[in-house]
Design a protein around this motif. Structure first.
Motif, mmCIF file in Angstrom:
data_model
loop_
_atom_site.group_PDB
_atom_site.id
_atom_site.type_symbol
_atom_site.label_atom_id
_atom_site.label_comp_id
_atom_site.label_asym_id
_atom_site.label_seq_id
_atom_site.Cartn_x
_atom_site.Cartn_y
_atom_site.Cartn_z
ATOM 1 N N ILE A 118 0.834 -1.204 0.000
ATOM 2 C CA ILE A 118 0.000 0.000 0.000
ATOM 3 C C ILE A 118 0.869 1.255 0.000
ATOM 4 C CG2 ILE A 118 -1.630 1.369 1.355
ATOM 5 C CD1 ILE A 118 -2.943 -1.230 2.245
ATOM 6 N N ARG A 119 1.914 1.253 0.813
ATOM 7 C CA ARG A 119 2.806 2.414 0.878
ATOM 8 C C ARG A 119 3.409 2.711 -0.496
ATOM 9 N NH1 ARG A 119 6.119 0.564 4.347
ATOM 10 N NH2 ARG A 119 7.766 -0.085 2.913
ATOM 11 N N GLU A 120 3.869 1.678 -1.169
ATOM 12 C CA GLU A 120 4.466 1.855 -2.495
ATOM 13 C C GLU A 120 3.411 2.248 -3.527
ATOM 14 O OE1 GLU A 120 8.112 -1.359 -1.825
ATOM 15 O OE2 GLU A 120 6.338 -1.931 -3.000
ATOM 16 N N PHE A 121 2.227 1.655 -3.402
ATOM 17 C CA PHE A 121 1.140 1.963 -4.331
ATOM 18 C C PHE A 121 0.770 3.443 -4.263
ATOM 19 C CE2 PHE A 121 -3.309 2.515 -5.399
ATOM 20 C CZ PHE A 121 -3.448 1.794 -6.569
ATOM 21 N N LEU A 122 0.660 3.979 -3.060
ATOM 22 C CA LEU A 122 0.250 5.372 -2.878
ATOM 23 C C LEU A 122 1.283 6.362 -3.414
ATOM 24 C CD1 LEU A 122 -1.333 5.152 0.690
ATOM 25 C CD2 LEU A 122 -2.534 5.557 -1.468
ATOM 26 N N LYS A 123 2.518 5.910 -3.582
ATOM 27 C CA LYS A 123 3.560 6.773 -4.141
ATOM 28 C C LYS A 123 3.627 6.671 -5.663
ATOM 29 C CE LYS A 123 6.584 6.603 -0.062
ATOM 30 N NZ LYS A 123 7.906 6.149 0.455
ATOM 31 N N GLY A 124 2.881 5.723 -6.230
ATOM 32 C CA GLY A 124 2.932 5.481 -7.666
ATOM 33 C C GLY A 124 1.920 6.302 -8.446
ATOM 34 N N GLU A 125 1.812 5.990 -9.736
ATOM 35 C CA GLU A 125 0.880 6.658 -10.643
ATOM 36 C C GLU A 125 -0.452 5.912 -10.580
ATOM 37 O OE1 GLU A 125 -1.056 8.976 -12.557
ATOM 38 O OE2 GLU A 125 1.049 9.586 -12.474
ATOM 39 N N VAL A 126 -1.310 6.305 -9.633
ATOM 40 C CA VAL A 126 -2.509 5.517 -9.342
ATOM 41 C C VAL A 126 -3.564 5.590 -10.442
ATOM 42 C CG1 VAL A 126 -2.171 5.715 -6.848
ATOM 43 C CG2 VAL A 126 -3.597 7.391 -8.027
ATOM 44 N N SER A 127 -3.553 6.639 -11.247
ATOM 45 C CA SER A 127 -4.589 6.775 -12.274
ATOM 46 C C SER A 127 -4.498 5.689 -13.344
ATOM 47 C CB SER A 127 -4.517 8.156 -12.928
ATOM 48 O OG SER A 127 -3.266 8.352 -13.549
ATOM 49 N N GLY A 128 -3.366 4.997 -13.420
ATOM 50 C CA GLY A 128 -3.217 3.929 -14.399
ATOM 51 C C GLY A 128 -3.929 2.644 -14.014
ATOM 52 N N PHE A 129 -4.413 2.569 -12.778
ATOM 53 C CA PHE A 129 -5.113 1.371 -12.312
ATOM 54 C C PHE A 129 -6.609 1.539 -12.551
ATOM 55 C CE2 PHE A 129 -1.094 1.369 -10.221
ATOM 56 C CZ PHE A 129 -0.751 0.041 -10.077
ATOM 57 N N SER A 130 -6.981 1.567 -13.808
ATOM 58 C CA SER A 130 -8.366 1.837 -14.170
ATOM 59 C C SER A 130 -8.606 1.413 -15.608
ATOM 60 C CB SER A 130 -8.651 3.339 -14.021
ATOM 61 O OG SER A 130 -9.872 3.690 -14.609
ATOM 62 N N SER A 186 7.135 -2.509 -10.560
ATOM 63 C CA SER A 186 7.728 -1.218 -10.919
ATOM 64 C C SER A 186 7.052 -0.632 -12.156
ATOM 65 C CB SER A 186 9.227 -1.385 -11.161
ATOM 66 O OG SER A 186 9.817 -0.164 -11.551
ATOM 67 N N ASP A 187 6.780 -1.489 -13.143
ATOM 68 C CA ASP A 187 6.112 -1.032 -14.367
ATOM 69 C C ASP A 187 4.698 -0.536 -14.070
ATOM 70 O OD1 ASP A 187 8.317 -1.630 -15.900
ATOM 71 O OD2 ASP A 187 7.560 -3.588 -16.559
ATOM 72 N N LEU A 188 4.009 -1.236 -13.180
ATOM 73 C CA LEU A 188 2.645 -0.846 -12.824
ATOM 74 C C LEU A 188 2.628 0.493 -12.091
ATOM 75 C CD1 LEU A 188 1.246 -4.295 -11.593
ATOM 76 C CD2 LEU A 188 0.621 -3.095 -13.692
ATOM 77 N N LEU A 189 3.552 0.662 -11.165
ATOM 78 C CA LEU A 189 3.581 1.887 -10.364
ATOM 79 C C LEU A 189 4.025 3.102 -11.175
ATOM 80 C CD1 LEU A 189 5.091 0.608 -6.983
ATOM 81 C CD2 LEU A 189 2.692 0.961 -7.578
ATOM 82 N N SER A 190 4.835 2.875 -12.191
ATOM 83 C CA SER A 190 5.307 3.988 -13.023
ATOM 84 C C SER A 190 4.279 4.391 -14.074
ATOM 85 C CB SER A 190 6.615 3.606 -13.718
ATOM 86 O OG SER A 190 6.390 2.584 -14.686
ATOM 87 N N GLY A 191 3.296 3.521 -14.304
ATOM 88 C CA GLY A 191 2.287 3.799 -15.313
ATOM 89 C C GLY A 191 2.658 3.317 -16.697
#
Length: 258
Positions: A118-130, A186-191
């Motif tokens: 969760i900590r890493e997720f919140l620092k990532g590009e969250v709009s890509g998870f949609s 890493s790829d998911l979090l970067s978008g």
């Protein structure tokens, strides 16, 4: 003419909130019921996916008789009115209220792994998870609670795009289980890569819409029946009386970023 706001709850028999052709939706059924008294437009604070339950969604419309509107809405199959409020001016419901989505995972996850994910997720590009990455996501926090063999996730924010919570929850779960390696994560979090994981709609509920307005309580004649259907899969809520306002506080959620 007044603007009438209703806090409603609905079960998972609908194909989402938003009006769509040839399927039963919350907005569609409300318009069908209210159009005979001249109501042609209904606005909603959230647009849930197909078969996602809601314990609290704010709807708004122009009306002259809020008592009549409450009675009609409360008679629509699968929907109950929890409260009502009258305003002299139109209130933009989108992005105005904090919402809380609760996702249930039937499995006990490792607390440290969940916190880290969760900590890493919140620092990532969250709009890509949609399924609609172009739509803005206004996510304020993700917390979680582990109850026996169940892990609960609480997503809080003002705007959620299409399928966001289901995709984000399932992705975090898989990362916590070690099913997503460092490179993919890493790829998911970067978008640069979109998540291909999505949780079950029946495991998701719009738990709360936090409004700054003081709604008058409406005593729905269908409360018990709808309440049972809303929470039928959430067996750990069986002992609670009514549809609580602050379920999150009573379940002891842990902040993901700690």
């Amino acid at each position: 003419m007044k603007f009438c706001l209703l806090n409603i709850a609905y079960d998972n028999t609908f194909f989402g909130f938003q009006l769509q052709p040839n399927v039963t939706t919350v907005q569609g059924e409300l318009l069908k019921a209210l159009s005979p008294i001249g109501i042609k437009k209904i606005y909603g604070s959230s647009r849930t996916d197909s078969h996602v339950r809601s314990a609290s969604t704010i709807i708004e419309m122009e009306c002259n008789d809020i008592t009549k509107v409450c009675k009609i809405v409360d008679s629509v199959k699968g929907i109950i009115v929890r409260g009502y409020f009258e305003s002299d001016e139109f209130i933009n419901l989108r992005h105005s209220f904090e919402k809380e989505y609760l996702y249930i995972f039937n499995g006990r996850l490792n607390q440290k792994m969940v916190q880290r994910a969760i900590r890493e997720f919140l620092k990532g590009e969250v709009s890509g998870f949609s399924r609609d990455p172009g739509r803005k996501v206004l996510l304020s926090n993700i917390s979680f609670s582990i109850k026996n063999t169940t892990t609960l996730f609480l997503f809080s924010g003002k705007a959620f795009s299409w399928n966001f919570v289901r995709i984000a929850a399932e992705t975090i779960i898989r990362r916590s289980e070690g099913k997503i390696d460092d490179e993919e994560w890493s790829d998911l979090l970067s978008g640069s890569k979109r998540s291909r994981y999505k949780g079950d709609a029946n495991n998701l509920i719009l738990l709360n819409t936090r409004s700054p307005f003081k709604f008058n309580e409406y005593k729905s004649k269908n409360l018990k029946a709808i309440q049972a259907r809303i929470f039928q899969d959430f067996y750990w809520l069986a002992g609670l009386d009514g549809v609580p306002v602050d379920i999150a506080e009573s379940l002891g959620f842990v902040e993901g970023e700690k």
